[in-house]
Design a protein around this motif. Structure first.
Motif, short mmCIF file in Angstrom:
data_model
loop_
_atom_site.label_atom_id
_atom_site.label_comp_id
_atom_site.label_asym_id
_atom_site.label_seq_id
_atom_site.Cartn_x
_atom_site.Cartn_y
_atom_site.Cartn_z
N GLU A 1 12.11 -17.96 3.49
CA GLU A 1 12.65 -16.53 3.74
C GLU A 1 11.76 -15.44 3.34
O GLU A 1 11.19 -14.37 4.25
CB GLU A 1 14.29 -16.06 3.63
N ILE A 2 11.42 -15.81 2.29
CA ILE A 2 10.15 -14.23 1.31
C ILE A 2 9.10 -14.47 1.75
O ILE A 2 8.12 -13.70 2.51
CB ILE A 2 10.42 -14.83 -0.14
N LEU A 3 9.01 -15.91 2.59
CA LEU A 3 7.91 -16.46 3.21
C LEU A 3 7.29 -15.58 4.46
O LEU A 3 6.61 -15.37 4.76
CB LEU A 3 7.67 -17.50 3.37
N GLU A 4 8.71 -15.34 4.49
CA GLU A 4 8.64 -14.72 6.37
C GLU A 4 8.83 -13.08 6.32
O GLU A 4 7.59 -12.70 6.95
CB GLU A 4 10.35 -15.14 6.80
N THR A 5 9.64 -12.77 4.98
CA THR A 5 8.96 -10.76 4.99
C THR A 5 8.01 -10.99 4.93
O THR A 5 7.25 -9.97 4.95
CB THR A 5 9.94 -11.17 3.66
N HIS A 6 7.27 -11.30 3.83
CA HIS A 6 5.81 -11.56 3.37
C HIS A 6 4.57 -11.71 4.44
O HIS A 6 3.50 -11.01 4.26
CB HIS A 6 4.74 -11.98 2.13
N THR A 7 4.30 -12.15 5.70
CA THR A 7 3.67 -12.45 6.61
C THR A 7 4.12 -12.20 7.79
O THR A 7 2.94 -12.05 9.27
CB THR A 7 3.44 -14.17 6.43
N ALA A 8 5.71 -10.87 8.12
CA ALA A 8 5.73 -10.43 9.47
C ALA A 8 4.12 -9.66 10.17
O ALA A 8 3.92 -9.94 10.91
CB ALA A 8 7.23 -9.49 8.90
N ASN A 9 3.54 -8.80 8.77
CA ASN A 9 2.37 -8.45 9.46
C ASN A 9 1.13 -8.81 9.93
O ASN A 9 0.25 -8.50 10.09
CB ASN A 9 1.74 -6.90 9.17
N LEU A 10 1.25 -10.28 9.46
CA LEU A 10 -0.41 -10.66 9.55
C LEU A 10 -0.80 -11.66 10.37
O LEU A 10 -1.83 -12.07 10.56
CB LEU A 10 -0.76 -11.45 7.99
N GLY A 11 0.11 -12.00 11.85
CA GLY A 11 -0.29 -12.41 12.65
C GLY A 11 -0.34 -14.14 12.99
O GLY A 11 -1.20 -14.96 13.11
N LEU A 12 0.74 -14.70 11.47
CA LEU A 12 0.76 -15.75 11.54
C LEU A 12 2.07 -16.42 12.00
O LEU A 12 2.51 -15.57 12.52
CB LEU A 12 0.80 -16.06 9.80
N GLU A 13 2.20 -17.68 12.69
CA GLU A 13 2.57 -17.98 12.73
C GLU A 13 3.77 -19.48 11.78
O GLU A 13 2.93 -20.13 11.32
CB GLU A 13 2.70 -19.33 14.37
N LEU A 14 4.77 -18.70 11.98
CA LEU A 14 5.30 -20.12 11.04
C LEU A 14 6.12 -21.09 11.80
O LEU A 14 6.80 -20.53 12.37
CB LEU A 14 6.93 -18.94 10.24
#
Lengths: 427, 477
Positions: free
Chosen positions: A165-178
């Motif tokens: 969840e922390i990873l998702e919050t931090h990467t929300a604006n980076l255009g990465l796909e989880l």
């Protein structure tokens, strides 16, 4: 009370030196329209009153129950010397070691911490610390993106759901796909955890190999104390290994301060986030320590830095180092062996519940109860136990599933009594 | 000094556990490490002496004046350490918050979080505060992620953050880590922001503006409201870097100045020592525009009990629980202890001390700006270059005289910068002794510059070879 030592007479002298008569005049250049519109902080209280209030809040909860709650954060023993040494003002009240000659204590301790962590993990380089285990996963993932120039991050189901969840919050604006799973094809990295969030111990060496064949990195989140026994991230072929360092002499403290550990292989060190101490010499040939490769960091590189981290968890890293020294080579093995043996003992005593782990576990395992886990936890809290983590509360199981952790601090008598209490609560 | 690893003796132990009271258990060998980790084998006294001696090779606030500009190295009362060491807080498991069935077991901690968030919101003129961010830079990242979420929600295509050239390095780094482009806006020669440069830089791609006030030149930004208005007209949001809050606490509130989002550095302003670099704590405060986007879950009050809930459009968890809780405990105790009047005195005397140092040094060193200064003052050592003396030499000479150096070579806007922040907790005699040392160094710079190049000579090591350190990269044994 404000800890201001300047007396009224001195204040008048100082103002005279400045060329003013009233202290308020120091603020007169700030336009009236920009001044505070309200200020309703209550009047100050004495130290005695404040400490009584805080003691009341500290007592209005319960840290005294016998703890089987884990989920990434464990009730391990902390030797008294850790507190005694880490609370020394010369450590606690120093700043980041930007003047190395006046900070050799700090810098040598970072160097020793890096050494201890590398020896523990079988990795080549450790940084001076990150915030905690969850944010360390984010830092490792973006490091993998920088190294591979790929945009997919794969999360294995062994990973702590809070970290995901922390990873998702931090990467929300980076255009990465989880993505979820363990397929490294086209991915920057696959992130695994050992032992898994539900307790399973695995050998991720085969996955590491698959990752490398696919040009991806293997990131492993590990449980530092378990490495007293378990195969290291280095031996499994991890490219970046990160951890929540709380198990190394850090109290539970309702979530922090904790310690983010990050380690990597030699070839990746220049892309690593965080501070790094190195040994060198002065003009007289005396050994000393400095911060190095600072061009990776925000105060030099600004928007091109590897990370935005500035304040880290240096004092907690010092705790971890002191803890590792006090336990030493044999003590750490012993602590891990005791955790494992006691968990195995309890596991066998809980045969009335269904064990959910298919294979070996270290000191934590998941069971399915005949009743809702939250009800069982509430009932056992009344009898003086923290029974474990109800898994549905973190989105990782049925309402009847409970994650149970055992540390070296639990005695056989406690394990027996807990097993009986749990059995009663389930009847 | 020897490394702890060099003190290791095979077979020596400190902590020994009781004999195992349950049967031994084994794991499959393929899952186990082959050799025990090569940690030091030392006794408890070895460890105690080693780390006690290491600690004596440090300058800290408890032993030295530490006027590092922008770092707010003030004295933090021991009372705050005592309350944070309460066993009732130390033993509190964070997962008690994960299941409502266990919330009754952590009501005191919930209440403390709730109360501190409310107090901080009042101090800063914000509507809500979240304690989740773990450090100041983490607060910046949280704030910029909320700004991103705000624009995403509105369908605004914004990819840029404007940041003054005087900003801390963390501002551009945090904006970039959050996924933004960074455009730097130059300052005016007087050290404050240039509203015209801002007007030119503001366009439809700008998501937000990050500002520090007072800025890193030690100056209050008189046109902050004007800049906020311009930003808001284009729907760009204003971010306040709370690193220098110590200077204005009680006198100005970021919310009143027009800021939408900010972070606090609890470790700078509210009673947590810096711990050689951390832990800190970087709570975020938000106004109306970003309230719904705060990290969750948050502590909420439900009648007499406290529980958790997430804001409607929360960006999610930015840390696992409630940030660095023990730092919050210290901050709460500090605010209760000082109270409104005490906090205001903090700002008054922080500014008094900085202006006193400025008044005493302004004829000895070249002021970078004319002031009026707030909590810190900035000088340039550039005129001393003609004697071959640099800011670094002044820093090292101060170490020899028993003072930590000011911040040097930052802000980047000033050549050979010396940035001095004395803080409110230092006495007049300490400031005088420091200024006397600076005066002596200024004299030596002109007459005997070589004595400054040799400094420091009184510490365990002299100047260290950093080039060699980076080349050899000896980072472990």
């Amino acid at each position: 009370m404000s800890f201001v030592p300047v007396t009224p007479v001195e204040q008048a002298e100082m103002l005279a030196t400045i060329g003013l008569t009233k202290i308020e005049a120091l603020f007169q250049h700030i336009p009236e329209s920009l001044r505070a519109t309200s200020w309703d902080v209550p009047p100050g209280q004495s130290e005695m009153a404040v400490r009584a209030r805080l003691a009341q809040l500290a007592g209005h909860g319960d840290g005294t129950r016998i703890c089987f709650l884990g989920g990434g954060y464990y009730d391990h023993f902390v030797p008294a010397a850790v507190d005694a040494l880490a609370s020394r003002g010369e450590f606690a009240t120093a700043y980041t070691p930007y003047q190395p000659e006046a900070a050799q204590g700090t810098l040598q301790s970072i160097y020793e911490y890096q050494s201890a962590v590398c020896r523990l993990t079988g990795m080549d380089f450790a940084n001076a610390s990150l915030y905690d285990g969850g944010t360390a996963v984010f830092e490792a993932a973006t490091m993998a993106v920088r190294l591979t120039r790929r945009q997919h991050i794969v999360c294995h189901d062994s990973l702590n759901p809070l970290y995901r969840e922390i990873l998702e919050t931090h990467t929300a604006n980076l255009g990465l796909e989880l993505l979820d799973g363990d397929d490294p094809a086209g991915a920057a990295c696959v992130i695994v955890q050992n032992p898994a969030f539900l307790g399973d111990v695995r050998d991720f060496a085969p996955l590491a190999q698959r990752c490398h064949e696919a040009g991806a990195l293997l990131i492993m989140s590990f449980y530092p104390l378990s490495l007293g026994l378990l195969k290291t991230p280095g031996a499994m072929g991890a490219d970046i290994a990160v951890a929540e360092g709380q198990s190394l002499g850090v109290p539970l403290s309702f979530g922090g301060p904790y310690l983010g550990i990050l380690t990597t292989r030699k070839e990746h060190v220049r892309r690593m986030p965080g501070r790094l101490a190195a040994a060198t010499e002065d003009a007289q040939g005396r050994r000393g320590f400095v911060l190095t490769l600072q061009a990776r960091e925000q105060h030099i590189r600004r928007e091109k830095a590897m990370s935005n981290i500035c304040s880290n968890e240096a004092l907690i890293a010092l705790r971890a180092l002191i803890y590792l020294c006090l336990l030493g080579k044999e003590g750490l093995r012993e602590a891990a062996a005791h955790c494992h043996a006691k968990a195995e003992f309890l596991k066998r005593r809980l045969s009335f519940a269904r064990l959910l782990n298919p294979g070996p576990t270290f000191n934590e395992f998941a069971i399915r109860l005949p009743r809702k886990a939250q009800e069982v936890c509430a009932a056992l809290a009344e009898q003086g136990y923290l029974a474990g983590l109800p898994l549905s509360a973190v989105g990782r199981g049925e309402e009847t599933d409970l994650l149970v952790a055992v540390t070296e601090q639990r005695t056989r008598a406690q394990l027996d009594a807990f097993a009986e209490a749990l059995a009663r609560a389930c009847r | 000094m020897e490394l702890i690893f060099e003190k290791s003796r095979p077979g020596r132990r400190a902590v020994v556990f009781d004999p195992l009271d349950v049967p031994e258990a084994t794991l499959p060998p393929a899952l186990c490490r082959e050799e025990p980790a090569a940690l030091p084998e030392v006794g408890e006294l070895d460890v105690v002496r080693h780390f006690s001696r290491l600690s004596q090779r440090n300058f800290g606030i408890d032993t030295h004046f530490y006027p590092l500009g922008s770092c707010t190295m003030k004295y933090n009362p021991k009372m705050a350490e005592a309350v944070a060491a309460h066993p009732g807080f130390l033993a509190l498991h964070p997962h008690l918050a994960s299941a409502p069935a266990m919330w009754p077991l952590c009501q005191g901690a919930f209440e403390l979080i709730f109360e501190l968030e409310r107090l901080l919101a009042g101090i800063a003129g914000m509507r809500q505060v979240s304690l989740q961010p773990i450090a100041g830079a983490h607060g910046e990242l949280t704030g910029t992620l909320m700004i991103a979420a705000y624009h995403r929600e509105k369908g605004n295509a914004r990819d840029t953050i404007l940041i003054p050239d005087s900003a801390h390095g963390t501002n551009p780094a945090s904006a970039a880590i959050a996924g933004f482009k960074v455009v730097e806006v130059p300052s005016l020669p007087d050290g404050t922001l240039d509203p015209e440069a801002f007007r030119k830089a503001l366009n439809e791609s700008v998501a937000g503006v990050m500002m520090t006030c007072p800025n890193t030149h030690g100056l209050f930004e008189p046109r902050v409201r004007e800049i906020a208005q311009m930003a808001h007209e284009t729907d760009a949001l204003m971010y306040y870097d709370g690193a220098n809050l110590n200077a204005i606490i009680g006198e100005c509130r970021p919310g009143d100045l027009g800021f939408d989002v900010m972070h606090f550095n609890l470790h700078k302003t509210f009673a947590t020592p810096h711990g050689m670099g951390g832990p800190g704590s970087g709570p975020v405060g938000v106004g109306e525009r970003l309230e719904a986007f705060l990290p969750g879950p948050r502590v909420v009050r439900d009648g007499n009990a406290f529980g958790l809930a997430s804001p409607p459009r929360s960006i999610g968890r930015i840390s696992a629980f409630f940030g660095n809780f023990l730092i919050a405990v210290r901050a709460y105790a500090y605010i209760l202890h000082l109270g409104g009047d005490g906090l205001r005195q903090v700002a008054h005397n922080a500014v008094l001390n900085a202006n006193y140092v400025y008044a005493r040094l302004k004829d000895l060193f070249e002021p970078a700006f004319d002031g009026p200064f707030m909590h810190e003052c900035v000088f340039s050592a550039a005129p001393l270059a003609k004697h071959g003396v640099h800011a670094l030499d002044i820093a090292k000479a101060l170490l020899d005289r028993g003072f930590h150096a000011p911040t040097v070579y930052f802000p980047l806007t000033v050549k050979e910068s010396l940035m001095i922040e004395p803080t409110e907790t230092e006495s007049k005699e300490t400031l005088d002794a420091f200024c006397d040392a600076m005066a002596e160094i200024a004299r030596l710079a002109a007459r005997e510059p070589e004595t400054l190049h040799a400094a420091p000579v009184t510490l365990p090591v002299g100047r260290l070879d950093e080039v060699r350190a980076a080349r050899e990269l000896n980072c472990r044994v």
